[in-house]
Design a protein around this motif. Structure first.
Motif, mmCIF file in Angstrom:
data_model
loop_
_atom_site.group_PDB
_atom_site.id
_atom_site.type_symbol
_atom_site.label_atom_id
_atom_site.label_comp_id
_atom_site.label_asym_id
_atom_site.label_seq_id
_atom_site.Cartn_x
_atom_site.Cartn_y
_atom_site.Cartn_z
ATOM 1 N N LYS A 1 0.887 -1.164 0.000
ATOM 2 C CA LYS A 1 0.000 0.000 0.000
ATOM 3 C C LYS A 1 0.927 1.216 0.000
ATOM 4 C CE LYS A 1 -2.378 -1.800 3.806
ATOM 5 N NZ LYS A 1 -3.391 -1.668 4.867
ATOM 6 N N VAL A 2 0.628 2.182 -0.837
ATOM 7 C CA VAL A 2 1.534 3.330 -0.924
ATOM 8 C C VAL A 2 0.791 4.660 -0.833
ATOM 9 C CG1 VAL A 2 3.070 1.992 -2.434
ATOM 10 C CG2 VAL A 2 1.464 3.615 -3.458
ATOM 11 N N ASN A 3 1.547 5.698 -0.512
ATOM 12 C CA ASN A 3 1.050 7.058 -0.670
ATOM 13 C C ASN A 3 1.560 7.524 -2.034
ATOM 14 O OD1 ASN A 3 1.035 9.967 -0.740
ATOM 15 N ND2 ASN A 3 0.596 9.922 1.445
ATOM 16 N N MET A 4 0.654 7.735 -2.977
ATOM 17 C CA MET A 4 1.046 8.041 -4.352
ATOM 18 C C MET A 4 1.691 9.414 -4.470
ATOM 19 S SD MET A 4 -2.215 6.540 -6.495
ATOM 20 C CE MET A 4 -3.477 7.434 -5.587
ATOM 21 N N ARG A 5 1.343 10.318 -3.567
ATOM 22 C CA ARG A 5 1.879 11.669 -3.652
ATOM 23 C C ARG A 5 3.322 11.725 -3.151
ATOM 24 N NH1 ARG A 5 -0.799 16.101 -5.132
ATOM 25 N NH2 ARG A 5 -2.857 15.166 -4.990
ATOM 26 N N LEU B 1 -4.044 8.980 -10.759
ATOM 27 C CA LEU B 1 -4.114 10.438 -10.917
ATOM 28 C C LEU B 1 -5.493 10.967 -10.568
ATOM 29 C CD1 LEU B 1 -2.080 10.848 -14.212
ATOM 30 C CD2 LEU B 1 -1.384 11.347 -11.857
ATOM 31 N N MET B 2 -6.512 10.267 -11.039
ATOM 32 C CA MET B 2 -7.878 10.701 -10.763
ATOM 33 C C MET B 2 -8.137 10.691 -9.259
ATOM 34 S SD MET B 2 -10.564 11.682 -12.404
ATOM 35 C CE MET B 2 -11.474 10.963 -13.755
ATOM 36 N N LEU B 3 -7.684 9.638 -8.588
ATOM 37 C CA LEU B 3 -7.892 9.546 -7.138
ATOM 38 C C LEU B 3 -7.188 10.689 -6.409
ATOM 39 C CD1 LEU B 3 -7.591 5.693 -6.798
ATOM 40 C CD2 LEU B 3 -9.574 7.029 -6.032
ATOM 41 N N MET B 4 -5.951 10.956 -6.802
ATOM 42 C CA MET B 4 -5.198 12.031 -6.144
ATOM 43 C C MET B 4 -5.875 13.369 -6.371
ATOM 44 S SD MET B 4 -1.133 11.363 -6.477
ATOM 45 C CE MET B 4 -1.005 10.684 -8.103
ATOM 46 N N ARG B 5 -6.369 13.554 -7.585
ATOM 47 C CA ARG B 5 -7.035 14.811 -7.925
ATOM 48 C C ARG B 5 -8.267 15.029 -7.042
ATOM 49 N NH1 ARG B 5 -8.607 14.775 -13.964
ATOM 50 N NH2 ARG B 5 -7.668 16.741 -14.514
ATOM 51 N N TYR B 6 -8.962 13.940 -6.707
ATOM 52 C CA TYR B 6 -10.156 14.080 -5.867
ATOM 53 C C TYR B 6 -9.838 14.031 -4.374
ATOM 54 C CZ TYR B 6 -13.400 14.157 -9.733
ATOM 55 O OH TYR B 6 -14.094 14.540 -10.840
ATOM 56 N N GLY B 7 -8.579 13.778 -4.048
ATOM 57 C CA GLY B 7 -8.201 13.876 -2.636
ATOM 58 C C GLY B 7 -7.917 12.563 -1.943
ATOM 59 N N TRP C 1 4.474 13.269 -13.106
ATOM 60 C CA TRP C 1 3.575 13.002 -14.207
ATOM 61 C C TRP C 1 2.285 13.779 -14.047
ATOM 62 C CZ3 TRP C 1 0.194 9.552 -16.792
ATOM 63 C CH2 TRP C 1 0.805 8.676 -17.688
ATOM 64 N N ALA C 2 1.762 13.730 -12.797
ATOM 65 C CA ALA C 2 0.473 14.343 -12.509
ATOM 66 C C ALA C 2 0.549 15.852 -12.729
ATOM 67 C CB ALA C 2 0.076 14.041 -11.071
ATOM 68 N N GLU C 3 1.626 16.479 -12.223
ATOM 69 C CA GLU C 3 1.769 17.930 -12.346
ATOM 70 C C GLU C 3 1.710 18.325 -13.816
ATOM 71 O OE1 GLU C 3 4.080 19.980 -9.637
ATOM 72 O OE2 GLU C 3 2.663 18.853 -8.364
#
Ligand code: C2E
Ligand code: MG
Ligand code: MG
Ligand code: MG
Length: 292
Positions: free
Chosen positions: A47-51, A246-252, A286-288
């Protein structure tokens, strides 16, 4: 319909039922033997923290190394045991095995939290807390704070009051909780308010479809909002692609687990995977770039 077929038909049903019972009994005996012969294995999924690119823990997932059929997934044998006392024996084996493995990792310098799936029947077993305590005390090198139990809503459904009490007792000895497959049950909202779990796991079915299904995306948004209000940690399962992440990170939702990050692996592979992951992690960059 059966009525129209007459009495003989009922008779056939009885024979079928008797045969089913016998087959089920044989299957259970075989599974019990597998436990005694040491044919079960645990695989671990990161399990990771993607950010941040940090590994935040592992989930233990049972497998059966069947001598003829190869490596079997839990769907092939666990459901058969869920209404039998065998699920308690298997669950205790899993807890022992996980703690022994955590002790090995601790010696190697890896102190990662590990989560264990607990079946409803096991969790509601009268001795659950006492046995958990005993098992923990047999592995004094491992801090109970590194152990998390994952439970399904269906486990809670049986009796919320008892559930809360058992959870609180476990938390009293340092163990924490995650609500697994969150959003798939009918009563998620009620249970969220009543159960003292620290973490919510967004079910993989929502993640799988969120890129092209507005309703699944809305459910994810809703769960992320709830986690904020109820101050729960949040993790998404079933993250298979960078787009999901990316979508998950974008939504928090920054924490995730899934084939796109790491598959469940045998314990020997974990340390090397963890060493290789953090320096290689690229999604945030990538996300940025892709968001503007
Ligand atoms: P779960 O706890 O929700 O675990 C997640 C399941 O999703 C695992 O399946 C995992 O291999 C799979 N998975 C992980 N990432 C992805 C992905 O990106 N895409 C897809 N499609 N699947 C992914 P697995 O290992 O077959 O386990 C299935 C279920 O069996 C678990 O669901 C859990 O409910 C149960 N289970 C597994 N191990 C144990 C155990 O030791 N005890 C008990 N009581 N139940 C267990
Ligand atoms: Mg789980
Ligand atoms: Mg799950
Ligand atoms: Mg599941």
């Amino acid at each position: 319909q059966a009525k129209q077929l007459g009495r003989n038909r009922y008779h056939l049903y009885d024979l079928d039922a008797a045969k089913d019972l016998q087959t089920r009994h044989r299957e259970l005996e075989r599974i019990r033997q597998a436990l005694q012969h040491g044919e079960f294995r645990l695989h671990y999924q990161p399990k990771v923290n993607m950010r941040s690119g940090r590994v935040i823990g592992l989930e233990a997932l049972i497998r059966w190394q069947h001598p003829e059929q190869g490596l079997l997934s839990p769907a092939a044998f666990l459901p058969q045991t869920e209404h039998s006392p065998l699920i308690v024996d298997i669950g205790e084996w899993v807890l022992h095995e996980v703690l022994a493995q955590m002790a090995v990792w601790a010696l190697e310098g890896y102190e990662l939290p590990v989560s264990v799936n607990i079946a409803a029947r096991h969790f509601h077993h009268i001795d659950f807390v006492q046995r958990l305590q005993e098992i923990l005390s047999e592995h004094p090198e491992v801090s109970p704070h590194l152990l998390e139990l994952e439970i399904l809503e269906s486990a809670a459904l049986e009796d919320v009051l008892v559930m809360r009490e058992v959870m609180a007792a476990c938390q009293g000895i340092g163990v924490s909780f995650a609500l697994d497959d969150f959003g798939t049950g009918y009563s998620s909202l009620t249970y969220l308010k009543q159960l003292p779990a620290e973490t919510i796991k967004i079910d993989k079915s929502f993640v799988h479809d969120m890129l092209d299904d507005q309703e699944d995306l809305a459910i994810i948004e809703g769960v992320i909002g709830l986690a904020g209000v109820f101050r729960k940690e949040l993790i998404a399962e079933g993250v298979e692609t960078a787009e999901h992440g990316l979508m998950l990170m974008r939504y928090g939702c920054d924490c995730a687990q899934g084939y796109g990050i790491g598959r469940p692996m045998p314990p020997e592979a974990v340390a090397e995977w963890v060493r290789g992951f953090e320096p290689d992690w690229k999604w945030p960059l990538w996300a940025e770039n892709s968001w503007h």
